[in-house]
Design a protein around this motif. Structure first.
Motif, short mmCIF file in Angstrom:
data_model
loop_
_atom_site.label_atom_id
_atom_site.label_comp_id
_atom_site.label_asym_id
_atom_site.label_seq_id
_atom_site.Cartn_x
_atom_site.Cartn_y
_atom_site.Cartn_z
N GLU A 200 26.65 35.67 -63.76
CA GLU A 200 27.76 36.72 -63.59
C GLU A 200 27.16 38.30 -64.14
O GLU A 200 27.19 38.15 -65.19
N ARG B 181 35.88 58.13 -53.96
CA ARG B 181 35.12 56.64 -53.82
C ARG B 181 34.87 57.44 -52.45
O ARG B 181 35.59 57.37 -51.67
N MET C 187 36.27 34.97 -68.98
CA MET C 187 36.96 35.70 -69.27
C MET C 187 36.75 36.72 -67.43
O MET C 187 37.79 37.89 -67.37
N GLY C 188 35.54 36.99 -67.02
CA GLY C 188 35.22 37.50 -66.07
C GLY C 188 35.73 36.93 -64.75
O GLY C 188 35.78 37.78 -63.73
N ASP C 189 36.24 35.53 -64.99
CA ASP C 189 36.55 35.06 -63.74
C ASP C 189 38.73 35.18 -63.81
O ASP C 189 38.76 35.01 -62.69
N MET C 190 39.29 36.22 -64.32
CA MET C 190 40.39 36.54 -64.61
C MET C 190 40.48 37.50 -62.97
O MET C 190 39.86 38.13 -63.23
N ALA C 191 41.54 37.10 -62.22
CA ALA C 191 41.78 37.60 -61.64
C ALA C 191 42.92 38.94 -61.81
O ALA C 191 43.25 38.60 -62.58
N MET C 192 42.49 40.07 -61.43
CA MET C 192 43.01 41.04 -61.13
C MET C 192 44.12 42.12 -59.99
O MET C 192 43.52 41.60 -58.95
N TYR D 108 26.19 37.27 -67.29
CA TYR D 108 26.80 36.68 -68.05
C TYR D 108 25.92 35.25 -67.91
O TYR D 108 25.81 35.13 -66.38
N LEU E 293 38.28 48.10 -57.70
CA LEU E 293 36.92 47.04 -57.86
C LEU E 293 35.92 46.55 -56.75
O LEU E 293 34.94 47.10 -57.18
N ILE F 279 38.38 44.21 -75.88
CA ILE F 279 37.77 42.65 -75.44
C ILE F 279 36.97 42.49 -74.38
O ILE F 279 36.04 41.89 -74.88
N VAL F 280 36.78 43.36 -73.49
CA VAL F 280 36.32 43.40 -72.00
C VAL F 280 34.87 43.61 -72.67
O VAL F 280 34.21 42.94 -72.41
N TYR G 280 28.86 37.69 -57.91
CA TYR G 280 27.58 36.48 -59.20
C TYR G 280 26.46 36.10 -57.79
O TYR G 280 25.89 36.56 -56.70
N PRO H 144 30.30 40.71 -64.72
CA PRO H 144 31.25 41.06 -64.91
C PRO H 144 32.21 42.10 -64.58
O PRO H 144 30.67 43.20 -64.24
N PHE H 145 33.16 42.39 -64.00
CA PHE H 145 33.84 43.71 -63.58
C PHE H 145 33.08 44.88 -64.44
O PHE H 145 33.53 44.83 -65.11
N THR I 136 33.73 49.59 -57.11
CA THR I 136 33.27 50.06 -57.58
C THR I 136 31.66 48.96 -57.74
O THR I 136 30.87 49.37 -57.74
N MET J 112 43.90 28.10 -57.76
CA MET J 112 43.46 27.02 -58.16
C MET J 112 43.90 25.59 -58.81
O MET J 112 43.24 25.02 -58.93
N VAL K 268 36.49 31.01 -59.27
CA VAL K 268 37.65 31.84 -58.69
C VAL K 268 38.40 32.04 -58.60
O VAL K 268 38.90 30.55 -57.94
N PRO L 195 37.36 53.75 -62.63
CA PRO L 195 37.30 52.27 -61.60
C PRO L 195 37.79 51.54 -62.76
O PRO L 195 37.06 51.60 -64.18
N HIS M 59 42.79 39.18 -57.20
CA HIS M 59 41.10 38.07 -57.44
C HIS M 59 39.71 38.46 -58.37
O HIS M 59 40.14 39.27 -58.79
N SER M 60 39.32 37.75 -59.34
CA SER M 60 38.55 37.78 -59.77
C SER M 60 37.28 38.68 -59.09
O SER M 60 36.96 38.62 -58.11
N ALA M 61 37.10 39.40 -60.60
CA ALA M 61 36.83 40.75 -59.88
C ALA M 61 34.67 40.56 -60.45
O ALA M 61 34.29 41.76 -60.46
N THR M 62 34.32 39.74 -60.80
CA THR M 62 33.40 39.07 -60.97
C THR M 62 32.07 39.05 -59.32
O THR M 62 32.59 38.52 -58.85
#
Lengths: 199, 184
Positions: free
Chosen positions: A177, B52, B116-121, A28, A74, A8-9, A166, A179-180, A77, B105, A145, B141, A161-164
């Motif tokens: 933006e 790394r 999608m990119g803002d989802m926390a990991m 993005y 993350l 999906i990513v 900006y 994305p990871f 990277t 938040m 975030v 990674p 945490h969000s890994a994007t």
């Protein structure tokens, strides 16, 4: 399940890449005017704190990342990819790329620790250690975030945490933006594009 | 490394054979049995391994690799000597399950504005990484990695560390892992 998530990513990345053909950006592009210039946070400078606004200097870009120094996977990277992207675009353009990292784990990432960490990735950076939870949340809300720090019963600390990453321009708007997982070549493409647009 | 390459070729051939057999559809059972039997004598293949370089001011590190086992197996543990790090664990990056109490938040963002990119990991330790026979399983990674906790000294580019991987069936295998800034 994991494969599905990755698929999906990958698909999302692919779709946003396709959509970005016209703009020339691979990352993005926010679908609305994402102005982050009004957010003021505390930046560590010579072991004191001074106000910092999320806005690049004139004709520059500011790469902003939310993470923490105990992050083994993350954060490095993405931050090493940014470092590599700056090498790819050459010294003249790279000199116009600034970096800010906001720690989402200010309790452990002290004002001594974060600047040392960031020096591994860039010769210029802004180490942002939020003084209060609300300062962190205000910054996170502006970028959309999400983060959390959870102390577990076994004594370990789990950070999410969000890994994007900006990219903010000199008007204080998020222009792209990352994305990871976006690689250094794609970041270099976007930096060239945004910087040539500004010049 | 040479032996690794030979083994890769053999496993590759085995995988191909299995794939071809699968494509054939009505392949007879004896072919499959032969492949399985010969594969069982081969070894686990570990390729593309790297660790790394660790940034300043942190004592956490991560190592990555691709593992192919000729038979169904599982990576169950990783270890490094005490002069490298206090502990090594097998970790996986997963989407964080943000509950109301941990949600940062508060009143944020409905699904429509949460990109999608803002989802926390986050990361979690895993008991094992399954290694289906013949499948190349990547530690990379954003996915599985060997997490090195409590590094005794920063991991410097140009150096190497040794990591002992423990497999459910194959036992212990030591790999020499170069330290790099980015994936090879």
């Amino acid at each position: 399940m994991r494969r599905l998530t990755i698929a999906i990513v990958a698909l999302t990345t692919l779709l946003s890449s396709c959509g970005a053909d016209e703009s020339g950006l691979i990352g993005y592009v926010p679908s609305f005017d994402k102005d982050v210039s009004n957010v003021v946070v505390g930046e560590i400078s010579d072991s004191t704190t001074r106000p910092f606004a999320f806005k690049a200097a004139t004709n520059e870009v500011l790469v902003v990342y939310f993470g923490y120094t105990n992050c083994p996977d993350l954060c490095p990277t993405t931050l090493y990819a940014v470092k590599s992207a700056k090498k790819k675009i050459g010294d003249d353009l790279a000199a116009r790329v600034d970096l800010a990292m906001v720690t989402v784990d200010p309790e452990r990432d002290t004002s001594e620790k974060l600047p040392k960490y960031l020096a591994s990735f860039s010769d210029r950076f802004h180490a942002i250690v939020p003084a209060t939870a609300s300062e962190l949340r205000t910054a996170e809300n502006a970028f959309q975030v999400t983060s959390s720090v959870t102390k577990k019963s076994d004594g370990t600390v789990e950070v999410a945490h969000s890994a994007t990453a900006y990219v903010v321009d000199d008007t204080g708007r998020v222009v792209v933006e990352w994305p990871f997982g976006l690689d250094a070549d794609a970041m270099a493409n976007d930096l060239r594009f945004v910087l040539s647009d500004e010049a | 490394m040479t032996t690794y390459k030979k083994i890769t070729a053999l496993v590759g051939a085995a995988v191909l054979a299995v794939t071809l057999a699968a494509c054939g559809g009505d392949s007879n059972e004896s072919t499959d049995t032969t492949v399985a039997a010969s594969a069982a004598t081969e070894e686990v293949v570990i390729e593309g391994q790297w660790a790394r370089t660790s940034p300043a001011a942190t004592d956490m590190g991560a190592a990555y690799m691709t593992i192919t086992s000729p038979v169904d197996d599982a990576l169950v543990a990783a270890a490094v000597s005490m002069d490298i790090a206090m502990e090594a664990q097998i970790h996986e990056v997963v989407p964080a399950e943000m509950t109301d109490t941990t949600m940062a938040m508060g009143d944020m963002a409905t699904d429509t504005t949460m990109a999608m990119g803002d989802m926390a990991m986050t990361m979690r330790e895993v008991d094992e990484i399954a290694l289906p026979a013949g499948a190349a399983v990547e530690l990379k990674p954003g996915g599985y990695h060997v997490m090195l906790m409590g590094l005794k000294a920063p991991l410097e580019v140009g150096t190497e560390i040794k990591i002992t991987l423990t497999f459910k069936n194959a036992g212990d295998i030591e790999v020499t892992v170069p330290v790099l800034e980015e994936a090879p």
